[in-house]
Design a protein around this motif. Structure first.
Motif, mmCIF file in Angstrom:
data_model
loop_
_atom_site.group_PDB
_atom_site.id
_atom_site.type_symbol
_atom_site.label_atom_id
_atom_site.label_comp_id
_atom_site.label_asym_id
_atom_site.label_seq_id
_atom_site.Cartn_x
_atom_site.Cartn_y
_atom_site.Cartn_z
ATOM 1 N N UNK B 89 -0.160 -4.694 9.361
ATOM 2 C CA UNK B 89 -1.372 -5.269 8.762
ATOM 3 C C UNK B 89 -2.450 -4.199 8.629
ATOM 4 N N UNK B 90 -2.563 -3.308 9.629
ATOM 5 C CA UNK B 90 -3.563 -2.235 9.562
ATOM 6 C C UNK B 90 -3.249 -1.281 8.416
ATOM 7 N N UNK B 91 -1.983 -0.908 8.285
ATOM 8 C CA UNK B 91 -1.566 -0.007 7.202
ATOM 9 C C UNK B 91 -1.835 -0.648 5.838
ATOM 10 N N UNK B 92 -1.450 -1.918 5.697
ATOM 11 C CA UNK B 92 -1.641 -2.608 4.414
ATOM 12 C C UNK B 92 -3.124 -2.747 4.107
ATOM 13 N N UNK B 93 -3.907 -3.087 5.134
ATOM 14 C CA UNK B 93 -5.341 -3.281 4.935
ATOM 15 C C UNK B 93 -5.997 -1.970 4.496
ATOM 16 N N UNK B 94 -5.658 -0.869 5.164
ATOM 17 C CA UNK B 94 -6.259 0.423 4.830
ATOM 18 C C UNK B 94 -5.914 0.814 3.392
ATOM 19 N N UNK B 95 -4.650 0.618 3.009
ATOM 20 C CA UNK B 95 -4.239 0.980 1.643
ATOM 21 C C UNK B 95 -4.925 0.084 0.615
ATOM 22 N N UNK B 96 -4.988 -1.218 0.911
ATOM 23 C CA UNK B 96 -5.582 -2.155 -0.053
ATOM 24 C C UNK B 96 -7.082 -1.897 -0.200
ATOM 25 N N UNK B 97 -7.773 -1.655 0.934
ATOM 26 C CA UNK B 97 -9.215 -1.390 0.860
ATOM 27 C C UNK B 97 -9.486 -0.084 0.101
ATOM 28 N N UNK B 98 -8.674 0.940 0.377
ATOM 29 C CA UNK B 98 -8.840 2.221 -0.321
ATOM 30 C C UNK B 98 -8.654 2.027 -1.826
ATOM 31 N N UNK B 99 -7.654 1.224 -2.162
ATOM 32 C CA UNK B 99 -7.340 0.994 -3.578
ATOM 33 C C UNK B 99 -8.497 0.311 -4.306
#
Lengths: 197, 243
Positions: B89-99
């Motif tokens: 969830x942390x990895x997905x959240x970081x990628x999605x927020x960056x995007x």
């Protein structure tokens, strides 16, 4: 160059997976050449499939009967349910002939990019199915991707209060695979999932 | 036009039968996107996963074009996180927020470094604290950094316990107590360093979430990606000793 009907046929064929405009044109010419032996039976088969094949209301598999042949098969184990993302995954598991339980097809994966949430996957229906039936084990056979495993973890959470054991497929070295040709992630996953011999 | 750069995969969207449009955060070229042919091949499937670090080669006739992209794997961060729902969830959240938060084509090497540091920290027990620091770095990189070093009211740098939702500056316990209900709690690990307990991480995510929503998301009619909401739920459910 060609008539409107032939152009329409080419354009429809070009929408199929694996076919571009050039190969669609070749396929159309081939069908026209084999009108009696191939084109008419194909048109008949397509028409029959379009009207008679439906998604099973129990598991989501495609079949002409309702519920589908897998759901009707009494020889299958009712206590195991395998959750897959799509019908292609179900067919892959059936091809492998290593599983004799029931299935549940989600019809996709949780994906923020594509705007697919739990409601789109019918997770509530899945939970109801597990609650209602004699299911003792749920196998989460979603892809080993970020979306696939996010979906698996979400479903595992939703099933956590129920009296079922939840398992997932192992990730690692494929049969016939050589370590030298594997990516780092797969090798690490295989190391993590190592087992005693 | 072409470039070669280190990058982190942010998203992969299927395009056609074998292709995919891949969004990356590169070290020197900012957020970029390109078309990867054969993205679903056995060779590329494990490479093109959000969170993975790659060497990317991009080529197009004009800089504004989508361009053709080739990626070679450097670090398989996604595979390391797949089995752990909170880390995933942390990895997905970081990628999605960056995007969604970062503009395209703007070099942001500091944010590339911060995201790399977060991904490198994911296998370690301190990852929740690093994640909160990463969201602070994201705010800082976008020009909305919080000042958590001194009290906005008294100027002291001891006993900081709150953050003003208006100014984004820290407030000490004594100065902020009368307005505690209007201020955001400042977790101790953000003021003094070290690792935060799960309750501190939740407060940290509330703090960064407030300013991300106010400055980055709501201002552009956006809302938090579902991955971040899942992360907040996961962090709330973490045991006192984070694995």
């Amino acid at each position: 160059m060609a008539g409107a009907e032939i152009e329409a046929l080419i354009q429809l064929l070009a929408r199929l997976p694996g076919l571009g405009p050039r190969s669609a044109r070749r396929a159309a010419l081939h069908l026209l050449d084999k009108r009696e032996t191939l084109m008419s039976p194909l048109a008949q088969a397509l028409s029959t499939a379009a009207t008679s094949i439906k998604a099973c209301t129990v598991c989501g598999n495609f079949d002409t009967v309702e519920p589908c042949a897998i759901c009707q098969d009494r020889a299958r184990d009712d206590s195991i349910l395998c959750i897959v993302s799509d019908v292609a995954s179900l067919w892959a598991l059936e091809r492998a002939q290593g599983y004799r339980g029931r299935y549940h097809v989600l019809g996709g994966l949780l994906s923020a990019l594509d705007g697919i949430g739990p409601a789109d996957l019918g997770v509530d229906d899945l939970v109801s199915r597990v609650q209602a039936g004699a299911i003792r084990e749920v196998i989460l056979a979603t892809p080993a991707t970020v979306d696939g495993q996010t979906t698996a973890h979400y479903i595992a959470d939703r099933l956590s209060g129920l009296d079922v054991s939840v398992s997932g497929l192992a990730h690692g070295v494929p049969v016939g695979g050589e370590l030298d040709y594997l990516d780092d992630g797969t090798i690490n996953a295989a190391l993590k999932a190592r087992r005693g011999l | 036009m072409d470039w070669r750069d280190q990058a982190i995969v942010l998203s992969v969207k299927s395009h056609g039968e074998n292709g995919a449009i891949v969004a990356l955060l590169t070290q020197e070229h900012g957020r970029q996107a390109g078309m990867v042919r054969g993205a679903h091949s056995i060779k590329q499937r494990g490479v093109l996963l959000p969170g993975n670090r790659v060497w990317a080669s991009w080529r197009a006739r004009l800089a504004e074009h989508l361009g053709a992209l080739r990626c070679e794997l450097v670090s398989a961060h996604a595979a390391q996180a797949l089995d752990d729902p909170a880390r995933l969830a942390a990895l997905s959240s970081a990628c999605a927020l960056t995007l969604i938060a970062l503009p395209e084509h703007q070099p942001l090497p500091a944010l590339f470094g911060a995201l790399t540091a977060l991904l490198d920290a994911l296998p370690h027990p301190s990852w929740p604290s690093v994640y909160v620091h990463w969201e602070l770095a994201l705010l800082r990189g976008l020009g909305y950094g919080l000042d958590l070093t001194t009290c906005a009211a008294t100027g002291v740098n001891d006993g900081l316990a709150y953050v003003s939702p208006k100014s984004g500056r820290a407030v000490s316990l004594s100065a902020g107590e009368p307005y505690a209900d209007k201020l955001l709690p400042l977790p101790r690990f953000l003021a003094e360093g070290g690792e935060g307990a799960p309750a501190d991480i939740t407060n940290g995510l509330t703090l960064t979430g407030y300013f991300l929503d106010r400055h980055v998301l709501s201002a552009h009619g956006l809302s938090f990606p579902p991955a971040r909401e899942r992360l907040v739920e996961r962090v709330r459910g973490l045991s006192p000793t984070i694995p």
